[in-house]
Structures are given as C-alpha cells and as structure tokens.
Scaffold this motif. Sequence first.
Motif, PDB file in Angstrom:
ATOM      1  N   ARG A 221      14.944 -42.210 -35.010  1.00  0.00           N
ATOM      2  CA  ARG A 221      14.591 -41.393 -33.707  1.00  0.00           C
ATOM      3  C   ARG A 221      15.443 -42.129 -32.449  1.00  0.00           C
ATOM      4  O   ARG A 221      15.677 -41.392 -31.581  1.00  0.00           O
ATOM      5  N   TYR A 222      15.649 -43.441 -32.212  1.00  0.00           N
ATOM      6  CA  TYR A 222      16.444 -44.033 -31.429  1.00  0.00           C
ATOM      7  C   TYR A 222      17.691 -43.222 -31.282  1.00  0.00           C
ATOM      8  O   TYR A 222      18.364 -42.891 -29.974  1.00  0.00           O
ATOM      9  N   PHE A 223      18.463 -43.224 -32.394  1.00  0.00           N
ATOM     10  CA  PHE A 223      19.778 -42.556 -32.482  1.00  0.00           C
ATOM     11  C   PHE A 223      19.678 -40.949 -32.219  1.00  0.00           C
ATOM     12  O   PHE A 223      20.627 -40.620 -31.605  1.00  0.00           O
ATOM     13  N   ASP A 224      18.702 -40.642 -32.623  1.00  0.00           N
ATOM     14  CA  ASP A 224      18.633 -38.771 -32.284  1.00  0.00           C
ATOM     15  C   ASP A 224      18.454 -38.785 -30.769  1.00  0.00           C
ATOM     16  O   ASP A 224      19.038 -37.734 -30.196  1.00  0.00           O
ATOM     17  N   TRP A 225      17.998 -39.954 -30.122  1.00  0.00           N
ATOM     18  CA  TRP A 225      17.932 -39.641 -28.840  1.00  0.00           C
ATOM     19  C   TRP A 225      19.206 -39.995 -28.018  1.00  0.00           C
ATOM     20  O   TRP A 225      19.769 -39.064 -27.139  1.00  0.00           O
ATOM     21  N   VAL A 226      19.694 -41.206 -28.436  1.00  0.00           N
ATOM     22  CA  VAL A 226      21.007 -41.619 -27.359  1.00  0.00           C
ATOM     23  C   VAL A 226      22.160 -40.932 -27.689  1.00  0.00           C
ATOM     24  O   VAL A 226      23.145 -40.560 -27.157  1.00  0.00           O
ATOM     25  N   ASP A 227      22.068 -40.033 -29.110  1.00  0.00           N
ATOM     26  CA  ASP A 227      23.089 -39.512 -29.533  1.00  0.00           C
ATOM     27  C   ASP A 227      23.156 -38.041 -28.861  1.00  0.00           C
ATOM     28  O   ASP A 227      24.293 -37.193 -29.096  1.00  0.00           O
ATOM     29  N   ASN A 228      22.190 -37.585 -28.580  1.00  0.00           N
ATOM     30  CA  ASN A 228      22.048 -36.338 -27.755  1.00  0.00           C
ATOM     31  C   ASN A 228      21.297 -36.212 -26.275  1.00  0.00           C
ATOM     32  O   ASN A 228      20.701 -35.144 -26.000  1.00  0.00           O
ATOM     33  N   MET A 229      21.683 -37.315 -25.793  1.00  0.00           N
ATOM     34  CA  MET A 229      21.327 -37.319 -24.481  1.00  0.00           C
ATOM     35  C   MET A 229      21.657 -36.370 -23.466  1.00  0.00           C
ATOM     36  O   MET A 229      23.024 -36.256 -23.562  1.00  0.00           O
ATOM     37  N   HIS A 230      20.939 -35.914 -22.512  1.00  0.00           N
ATOM     38  CA  HIS A 230      21.519 -35.091 -21.518  1.00  0.00           C
ATOM     39  C   HIS A 230      21.461 -35.945 -20.256  1.00  0.00           C
ATOM     40  O   HIS A 230      20.895 -36.872 -20.051  1.00  0.00           O
ATOM     41  N   ASP A 231      22.311 -35.294 -19.313  1.00  0.00           N
ATOM     42  CA  ASP A 231      22.597 -36.221 -17.955  1.00  0.00           C
ATOM     43  C   ASP A 231      21.069 -36.215 -17.424  1.00  0.00           C
ATOM     44  O   ASP A 231      20.363 -35.407 -17.373  1.00  0.00           O
ATOM     45  N   TRP A 232      20.890 -37.330 -16.737  1.00  0.00           N
ATOM     46  CA  TRP A 232      19.616 -37.790 -16.211  1.00  0.00           C
ATOM     47  C   TRP A 232      19.323 -37.882 -14.620  1.00  0.00           C
ATOM     48  O   TRP A 232      20.389 -38.250 -13.930  1.00  0.00           O
ATOM     49  N   THR A 233      18.383 -36.821 -14.268  1.00  0.00           N
ATOM     50  CA  THR A 233      18.303 -36.649 -12.796  1.00  0.00           C
ATOM     51  C   THR A 233      17.501 -37.955 -12.342  1.00  0.00           C
ATOM     52  O   THR A 233      16.414 -38.247 -12.816  1.00  0.00           O
ATOM     53  N   ILE A 234      17.988 -38.421 -11.330  1.00  0.00           N
ATOM     54  CA  ILE A 234      17.251 -39.767 -10.719  1.00  0.00           C
ATOM     55  C   ILE A 234      17.023 -39.569  -9.343  1.00  0.00           C
ATOM     56  O   ILE A 234      16.309 -40.520  -8.983  1.00  0.00           O
ATOM     57  N   SER A 235      17.104 -38.456  -8.861  1.00  0.00           N
ATOM     58  CA  SER A 235      16.447 -38.456  -7.364  1.00  0.00           C
ATOM     59  C   SER A 235      15.238 -37.698  -7.451  1.00  0.00           C
ATOM     60  O   SER A 235      14.706 -36.853  -8.165  1.00  0.00           O
ATOM     61  N   ARG A 236      14.467 -38.281  -6.409  1.00  0.00           N
ATOM     62  CA  ARG A 236      12.896 -37.900  -6.421  1.00  0.00           C
ATOM     63  C   ARG A 236      12.623 -37.601  -4.840  1.00  0.00           C
ATOM     64  O   ARG A 236      13.042 -38.342  -4.028  1.00  0.00           O
ATOM     65  N   GLN A 237      12.067 -36.686  -4.596  1.00  0.00           N
ATOM     66  CA  GLN A 237      11.790 -35.965  -3.161  1.00  0.00           C
ATOM     67  C   GLN A 237      10.561 -36.825  -2.600  1.00  0.00           C
ATOM     68  O   GLN A 237       9.204 -35.957  -2.515  1.00  0.00           O
ATOM     69  N   LEU A 238      10.501 -37.886  -2.674  1.00  0.00           N
ATOM     70  CA  LEU A 238       9.158 -38.750  -2.381  1.00  0.00           C
ATOM     71  C   LEU A 238       9.675 -39.868  -1.091  1.00  0.00           C
ATOM     72  O   LEU A 238      10.708 -39.748  -0.881  1.00  0.00           O
ATOM     73  N   TRP A 239       8.701 -40.380  -0.671  1.00  0.00           N
ATOM     74  CA  TRP A 239       8.865 -41.227   0.494  1.00  0.00           C
ATOM     75  C   TRP A 239       8.837 -42.691  -0.024  1.00  0.00           C
ATOM     76  O   TRP A 239       9.103 -43.975   0.577  1.00  0.00           O
ATOM     77  N   TRP A 240       7.986 -42.899  -0.942  1.00  0.00           N
ATOM     78  CA  TRP A 240       7.512 -44.196  -1.679  1.00  0.00           C
ATOM     79  C   TRP A 240       8.616 -44.467  -2.858  1.00  0.00           C
ATOM     80  O   TRP A 240       8.416 -43.814  -3.946  1.00  0.00           O
ATOM     81  N   GLY A 241       9.499 -45.472  -2.751  1.00  0.00           N
ATOM     82  CA  GLY A 241      10.424 -45.635  -3.612  1.00  0.00           C
ATOM     83  C   GLY A 241      11.589 -46.589  -3.136  1.00  0.00           C
ATOM     84  O   GLY A 241      11.867 -46.807  -1.908  1.00  0.00           O
ATOM     85  N   HIS A 242      12.702 -46.557  -3.940  1.00  0.00           N
ATOM     86  CA  HIS A 242      13.974 -47.089  -3.733  1.00  0.00           C
ATOM     87  C   HIS A 242      14.842 -45.747  -3.114  1.00  0.00           C
ATOM     88  O   HIS A 242      15.231 -45.023  -3.805  1.00  0.00           O
ATOM     89  N   ARG A 243      15.029 -45.862  -1.854  1.00  0.00           N
ATOM     90  CA  ARG A 243      15.754 -44.773  -0.895  1.00  0.00           C
ATOM     91  C   ARG A 243      17.192 -44.888  -1.573  1.00  0.00           C
ATOM     92  O   ARG A 243      18.049 -45.860  -1.733  1.00  0.00           O
TER      93      ARG A 243
END
Length: 877
Positions: free
Chosen positions: A396-418
């Motif tokens: 399962r781990y390989f199925d995931w890391v071998d087929n991973m899509h780019d990861w969206t890391i921005s969030r439209q929030l105020w609480w968090g790491h700017r």
Amino acid sequence: MTENAPQQPTELPNAWNPAEEEAGLYERWVSAGYFTADAESDKPPFTIVLPPPNVTGSLHMGHALNHTLMDALTRRRRMQGYEVLWLPGMDHAGIATQNVVERDLAGEGLSRHDLGRERFVERVWDWKATYGGKILDQMRRLGDGVDWSRERFTMDENLSLAVRAMFKKLYDDGLVYRAERIINWCPRCHTALSDIEVEHSDDDGELVSIRYGDGDASIVVATTRAETMLGDTAVAVHPDDERYAHLVGTEIELPLTGRRIPVVADEHVDPEFGTGAVKVTPAHDPNDFEIGRRHDLPMLTIMDERAAITVPGPFEGMDRFEARPAVVAALREQGRIVAEKRPYVHAVGHCSRCDTVVEPRLSLQWWVKVEPLASAAGEAVRDGRTTVHPQELAKRYFDWVDNMHDWTISRQLWWGHRIPVWYGPDGEMVCVGPGEQPPAGEGWYQDPDVLDTWFSSGLWPFSTMGWPEQTADLAKFYPTSVLSTGYDILFFWVARMMMLGLHAMDGVQPFDHIYLHGLIRDASGKKMSKSRGNVIDPLDWMDRFGADATRFTLARGANPGADMALAEEWAAGSRNFCTKLWNATRFAIGNGAVAGRRLPDAAELTEADRWILGRLRTVVSEVDSLLEEFQFAKATNVLYHFTWDELCDWYLELAKVQLTEDSAAAENTRVVLGQALDTVLRLLHPFIPFITERLWTTLTGGESLVVAAWPEGAIALPAVDEVADSRIADVQKLVTEIRRFRSDQGLKPGQRVATALSGEGFAAIEGHESAIRALARLSDPSDSFSATASLDVALGGGVATVEVDTSGTIDVAAERKRLHKDLAAAEKELKQTEGKLGNQAFLDKAPADVVDKIRIRRDTAAADIERITGKLAALPS
C-alpha cells in the motif's frame, strides 16, 4: 537509581483500587525524572515521536490503542538499558481550531473579519491557552511515559522556524511552485483541503442525461452536477469511437448559454460507459482539467468561494444546490433532458470538519512537486533503511508513493504557518528564509495563505529536535526508532514525513520502523461513530475498569495491520486478570515469598519448581521474540495464559502444598515463587504499568519497575527440565480428569471424597500425591473404603486408576432425577436425528455437510445415552 532502595509498603491491601493509586504512581514517575531523556548519555538511543494529536482533540479509543503500544515499546526498551526518548506534543490543526474559535465568535455575534487577522490569531492563542491540550492530561491518566520536558507544539517559535527553513529549501530546490490547479474546496471553511481532509460517503443524488446540439450533430452526456454544464468548454469522446467520429473537430451548441463548444477526442474517455461521451468542465473537475490542458481548452470558473453561481443570467447568485434543479428545469423546458434517474447513489466528498459537500475548483495555490521526493521515500523502504510492519502493508505504501500527485500546501486560513513569500508591486516574488529580511517598501505584501497542517506535521520527527540547528537531541535521537500509527494515515502523514525527512536530513530516514495498527471497531465489527451510538470512551473504561485493564484489553487485540473489534466484557476480563495477579502476589507476599535471592541448585528444587522456572524461561524468550516483531496481541496472550493458567492456577496451588512441607523445601518454594512473580511482573509492566509497579515494589523493595532491568538480562533462569515438564503435565491431566469425573458423579466442587490412587501411571508421579489430593479435593481412603466408581487415566508413565467411594456423599434421589432428565433429552435428540437420517428424500436434497453434522449429533446422543445409563446403573439403590 537502583532497584533495591526500599520505599514502598511491605503489605498489600485486600484489593487493587486503580482510582486511588494510578495518579499518584504516575506523578511519582514524572517527578523522579524516569521519562526524561539524556542526550549526553552513552546508552544506545531509542526514540519515538508521538503522532501529535490536534490541539482541539480529546482521547478516543484509537489514541488509547496507539499510546498503549508506544508506551509498551518505550517502557520495555528503557528496562533493556536504552536511552529512551518518547517526545510528546500537539498539532495546531489549522481548520479544526479556526472553526472552533469562529463558532465562539459567532456566539458573540462576530466574525473573524470583524476582528481582523492579527486580533483573530491572538484570540486563537488565547483559546489554546485556556482550552487546548485537554488530551495531554488524558495521556497522563493512561500512563504515557513521555518526556514532558520536551513537549512541542507545531506553532512553537522553533518549529515555525523549521517550517520556514523547509519551505525555503524546497523553493530554492525547485520543489515548490505556484500554479492554478483543481483543488478540493470547502465552501463553508473557504479554504482548499488536502485529500485527508475529505471524507467520502455514498449519497443519494440524481443522474441527468442531457442532449447537446441537434439532429446528427447532437451528443447525449450524463452528469450528477447539472449546474456545472454552465462551465463546459468541450465534449470529449474516445478517438476510436466510430459513433462520434464525424463530430470530432466540429462544434456543437451548449444549451442555455448561447456558446458553441468543440467535440474533442481523448483516450481518457471510456467508450463503454454510458453514452461514451462526457461533458468537459476543466475548472470544476480534476479529470476534465487534464483533458482541458491536453486540448488547450478555456477554463471557466462558474462559482465563487461560497459555491454560488457567477455566470451572468438567470442562475447568477444561486447556491449550487439551488441552481441544480433550476438548470434541469430550464433544460427540460427546452426538451434537452433525455433521461433522469433518482435516486442515484454515488460517492460524494465532504469536508471532514464541517461535513459540507466539497467542490472541485480551479484555484491559484502553492504546490509541492512530489515526484523526486516520493521516489526517495519509496527507495528508503525498498533498500531497507525503513521497514514496514506488517510487511504486507508495504505494498500500500508503494502504491501511494509510486503514484503520488503534486501536493497542494496552501490554505485560505488565518491560523497556521504563513507562507513566507512576498509579492512586489511589479509582479516580483521573493521567498524569505529564517534570518532573512522580507522586502520593504510600498506595494510589497506577504502571501495571505497559511500552509497545510500536514506540511508542518511532516517535519515533526526532526523539527521537534531543533532542526535546522544541529542540536544534541538531533545527533542522539535522529533517526527515530519506530513510528507507530494507524494504517489509515499511511498515505497522508507517513508518506509526507518520509519525503520531507529524507530531503531535509540528506537521505537519512525519519524512522527505522513503521508499525501500522488497525482501527478500533465495535463488538460486531462496525466502525464506531457517534451517529451509530457505538463509540466507546476510553476515559469511561478507565473510570470503571482502571487504566491497566483498558490498556491490556487494547494490547491483546493489537494484531499488526488488523482492525480490532472491541467489547466491554473484554475490559471486564482484563480487570479480572489484574485482580488475579493482585491476589496471587498478595498470597505470595503473605506467605514469605522473596525476590532477588539466588535460586537454589536444580537438584534442591521440586519438580513443580523446576517446571515453572522452565516455563518462565520459555515465556521470556517467546515474549521477547514477539515484541521484536510488534506482535503485541500474541505477546500479551502468552503472558495472560502463562500468568493465569500456569502460574496462578497450577504452580500457586502446588506451592501451597509445598509451603506446608519441611522447612528447606518450603524456603526454596518461597524463592522460586518470588522469582516467578518478579519475572512476570517485569514482563507485564509495559502493558499494565500501574498495578505491576505497586506489586513489584512491595514484593522486591525495589525503587521502580520503570527503571528495573528487563528479565532477559536480569534473571538467570535454569534450562527447561523435560522430566519435570512431563510429570507436571501428567499431574495436570490427572487432576483435570478427576475433576471432570467428580462432576459426572454429581459431586459438588468443594466436596471431599474418599479416593484410592493406584497404577503404573500414578506410581510415576506419586511424589505429587499430596498436591493431587489437594487440587482434586480427595481424602484418603478409610478402613471401610468401598469403591463405588472408578476411572482410568492414560498418562505418560502408564495408566493411573482412580477409585472413589461416593457412598453418603451425594443425594442419590436428586442425582437419579437429574440423570433421568439428561437421558430423556439425549433419547429425544437420538430419535430426531435418526428420523432425518432415515428420510431418503431429506438425504437426497440436503447438502453433504448438513447430513454430516446430523450424523455427528446422532452419534453424540447415542454416546450420551450409554454414558448416562452407565451412571444410573452405578448409583446405589
């Protein structure tokens, strides 16, 4: 710290009371510094970083399971002489925490916009100081041996610095970028969501088939989201689909809009599904987005952040769920609806925080380019730097890391790491790392978004130890030894920690082992949920059964990677086990058992003594091997059955007889009994730390089991004595058969009966006669002894004959009445089964396994009749 510094009472109360003792024991451990790790120690390191619970969270059974297993691992390693660091902390939980505080504000008639960003963030910090971290106190109740001096929070200044450093490193390495892509959008939280924040369920909806174009230039498409047709920019068909070959490259009219859109050929389309044609809405569907990119299609966003329609016309301003029936009605009026299917059950994504239906939406966001990071994460497991337990979940781990899509890391929030990026008045973009000054001047501003919580928690194994500084903690305790977590977040958190850890730490893995446990389910195997009303609160169990019983129940069900069905009677059974252990140790202490004294030579010990010590040696080896493989359920099962069945039910009863014999044998038994309990308490301590601590310190006078040595190195146990094993096995078999025989004779369990023992088999174990008579409630035969019933038992040394004189010991009339009742039931069963087996029509139709079961029932009934008839004949007249 030493093991032999007496500071505990030398007597035990009648019963173990968890509510009165657990909290005090825990605070004593913390005050003594047992859980505080020393980075300067020359001991080998063993490190676990606690998967950080949300600051808004409270202890649930999944936490209780994982914490029990981590605590067991760290307590055992500490006893084995490792420098153990179990590092605790919490996650700031961006969306969850912001939602909690916004609800509080709404109760005051305010929104975060009324406060503004700075004041709102201050309000969240205030909430965290007042209400956050409740779960940390609950961890103390469970007995978590964490290093509280190193407690971390993902928004701590040092961890925030690590986040900025990691973002800057990825930015400089070309692994983060800003682009428009399809994301999961929550119209309620007004932010992008990661996949882990989306929960899918099968919802009732509708499937509407719509005709685009007219005549030969028409195509029928089907959709569950009719309102999105307002944003269609093409219809796609498969290149080899001859039905639509004449339309590829032409344009057809999109109903209700006045626009004409192209028909394109794309291999993504399945010609066998539906009509073989699909509408393409690139700004509101991830698959359509890819088709749009391949064919350079316009990408029209037709909804705002509230999921309200923005297309000018009659639907503008409508919520998407208002627009859907309105669009269908308008299409129906034009004769464009070909078919409607209601209800149509299909998978729908919901925001895990507020349950709002998620809207796929084209949005400008920050992304991590994961391909090189995921490739490195896969390689680390393939080459053995990190091992996944159980091994079958590595796929399962390989199925995931071998087929991973780019990861969206921005969030439209105020609480968090700017996000540490500044934009200039002329389109400039500058990423600012730790220690660097952001650009100043008119027109410069910082990106308003914050980073996905999974980004900061992905740094947890090394940010908590001071990275990017090269600290003593990092040098001593990284890489961590084990990550213990549920398999359900293997793809999301575990993979991200592997990617970011390997990249930040120059290819050094964040953990050597990944242990994946299953999920907690109710007694019937169903997922626990508040709506089902089947959630079990671990705090309730701890109140009723104690922390030890709760922990032992969870550990006994923890097979690697497998879900666990949990029932209250199991917790009650674990409480009974604790009671059994308490009573056994209390009896031993009350009868002078001593621990820590050198064992007598084997020749000076009885066979019972040699047997229990040999069994103990085997159990120590088995438990060690099982725990090295993270087989918690099997290890605790071995300990349960050894402690209850062998140590308490057999050896303790044999020891009671030996303690009444001559002084030398009795003294040796006290030493063996003390040694056996000392060992088993050490073995059980990682799982049931409170009661074992109380018992062990009283038994041994030692300082604490937390810092005592693990049995493997602490106790020299003699080799297994096969002769003693064989003879004690014969004793057990003989006593068990006599007890069954007594029951068949209608004797009460505590009733003594005159018995003669003879035969070659008995002669081989005659030295245990006193114990056999005590365990089986047998008295010596008198001069007037006359056997009324007998039993032959085949033992390793031959047949043992048991003759009993039941005259005057049973109520003959009552026993005869009971046996006649049993005989009538057996005769009825025999008649019924013979009737079925004599029915040829039944035999011709019934499955073979059903017929076999009935034959077994018939044979059992016939044997019962013979047995009961014999017993009736043997009764005195």
